[in-house]
Design an enzyme around this catalytic site. Structure first.
Site, PDB file in Angstrom:
ATOM      1  N   GLU A 265      42.923  44.707  37.852  1.00  0.00           N
ATOM      2  CA  GLU A 265      43.753  44.367  36.704  1.00  0.00           C
ATOM      3  C   GLU A 265      44.953  45.299  36.665  1.00  0.00           C
ATOM      4  OE1 GLU A 265      41.351  44.451  33.169  1.00  0.00           O
ATOM      5  OE2 GLU A 265      40.335  42.583  33.675  1.00  0.00           O
ATOM      6  N   HIS A 284      42.626  39.893  29.638  1.00  0.00           N
ATOM      7  CA  HIS A 284      41.634  40.859  29.148  1.00  0.00           C
ATOM      8  C   HIS A 284      41.902  41.208  27.684  1.00  0.00           C
ATOM      9  CE1 HIS A 284      38.750  44.271  30.571  1.00  0.00           C
ATOM     10  NE2 HIS A 284      38.390  43.793  29.385  1.00  0.00           N
TER      11      HIS A 284
END
Length: 322
Positions: A265, A284
Site C-alpha cells: 500500500e 484502506h
C-alpha cells in the site's frame, strides 16, 4: 515531567490531541508514509517518548532505537503488522493497539462492499452517467438467502455477523483461536477453512496478518470457493495472494471481489485488478470514518497518557509477541 508524542503518518483527531494537551504532552506529527531516511534523523532530534503509528511502512528496531527516550509505541488501529512486535519486546518497549475502536466502521464497510457488488453499483453508475437507461441489462442480486462466510470472528467479524442478520444472510465462521462462545448467536462455527470456502456465497476476511494467515487465500483456497462466490477483504492485503486472485477473476474461478486493502500500500498504478469491472476497491478506509477516527484517537491517547504517567493499562490493549 513533560513528554513528547510523535504521530507517524498524520496527526490524531482533535479529541485525541486535547487528551494529550490536557496531560501536558507535546504532540507532533509527520506526513503520510515518511521514509526511514527522513524519519531516523527526525527521531534523533525530537527524541519522542512515544510513537503513534498511523501511515508508515514499518516501525522496526532501528526506528525504535532512534529515540533513546522511547517508552511506548501505539498503533492507531487494531492491526499491528506494521510494527516489529518482537523487536519492541526485546527493547522493553510496550506496544499498544486500539482494539475494537473501529470495529463497527470496518464491519459496515465490508457490508457496503458486499451490497455494492450484489447490486452491480459500479457498472450501473457508469452506465447512467454515460446516458444509459436500459434496465434489462441489470443483473443485480439480493443478499437474502445467501451464505456469508466470515474468516476471523473477533471484534470486527462478530459485528459483521450481527449486521448480516437483517439482510437474511446465513452466517458461518471460521476462527481456530477463539472459544465457541465467541461465535455468538449469529454465526455457525465451522472447524475447517476449506469447509467455509466451499459453502459460502460471500467470503469476508477479518483475520489479523500473521505468518499463518499471510497468503492464506491463494490459488488453492480460491479454487475451493464457488465459481459464483464473492471475496471481500477489509483485513490486510497480504492475507490474499494477489496474483492468484487476479487469475481467479480472469478465469471465472470466482465471481467478484471487494477490496479495501492491498499489498503493498499504496498499490501500483498499473495493478491488473483495476481492469476488472467485477472488482470494487477503496483505499484502506474501512476503519477511518470520522466516528472511528475519533474513537481510535481517543482510545490511543488515553492509553498512552496512562502508560506514560505510570498507570495501569488494560491488558487487552497491550500487544505481545506471538
Amino acid at each position: 515531567m513533560s513528554f513528547t508524542v510523535l504521530s507517524l503518518g498524520g496527526p490524531v483527531a482533535p479529541e485525541g490531541e486535547e487528551i494529550l494537551r490536557a496531560a501536558g504532552i507535546v504532540s507532533l506529527s509527520t506526513g503520510p508514509y515518511p521514509s526511514k531516511t527522513e524519519l531516523l534523523p527526525l527521531l534523533a532530534e525530537i527524541q519522542p517518548d512515544a510513537l503513534v503509528v498511523r501511515l508508515i511502512e514499518r516501525v522496526d528496531a532501528e526506528v525504535m532505537m532512534a529515540s533513546p527516550k522511547l517508552k511506548a509505541v501505539a498503533k492507531h488501529g487494531a492491526g499491528t503488522n506494521d510494527i516489529d512486535i518482537a523487536a519492541a519486546a526485546a527493547l522493553g518497549i510496550p506496544v499498544l493497539a486500539a482494539v475494537g475502536a473501529n470495529a463497527h466502521s470496518v464491519a459496515e464497510h465490508a457490508l457496503t462492499l458486499m451490497l455494492a457488488l450484489a447490486k452491480d453499483l459500479r457498472t450501473q453508475d457508469a452506465f447512467v452517467r454515460g446516458g444509459g437507461w436500459e434496465k434489462k441489462v441489470y443483473r443485480g442480486h439480493e443478499l437474502r438467502g445467501r451464505t456469508l462466510g466470515i474468516v476471523g470472528i473477533g471484534a470486527i467479524g462478530s459485528v459483521v455477523a450481527r449486521l448480516a442478520v437483517p439482510f437474511g444472510l446465513k452466517t458461518i465462521a471460521y476462527d481456530p483461536y477463539v472459544s465457541d462462545a465467541a461465535f455468538g448467536p449469529h454465526a455457525e462455527k465451522v472447524t475447517e477453512l476449506d469447509t467455509l470456502l466451499s459453502r459460502a456465497d460471500i467470503v469476508s476476511l477479518h483475520c489479523p496478518l500473521t505468518e499463518e494467515t499471510r497468503g492464506m487465500i491463494g490459488a488453492r483456497a480460491l479454487a475451493a470457493m464457488k465459481r459464483d462466490a464473492v471475496l471481500i477483504n477489509t483485513a490486510r492485503g497480504e492475507v490474499v495472494d494477489e496474483p492468484s486472485l487476479v487469475e481467479a477473476l480472469r478465469s471465472g474461478g470466482i465471481a467478484a471481489a471487494g477490496l479495501d486493502v492491498f499489498a503493498p500500500e499504496p498499490p501500483a498504478a498499473a495493478n491488473p485488478l483495476w481492469s476488472f469491472p467485477n472488482v470494487i476497491v477503496s483505499p484502506h478506509v474501512g476503519g477511518v470514518t470520522e466516528e472511528a477516527r475519533r474513537e481510535l484517537s481517543v482510545m490511543t491517547c488515553r492509553n498512552l497518557v496512562a502508560l506514560l504517567e505510570g498507570r495501569k493499562v488494560d491488558a487487552r490493549f497491550l500487544v505481545r509477541p506471538a
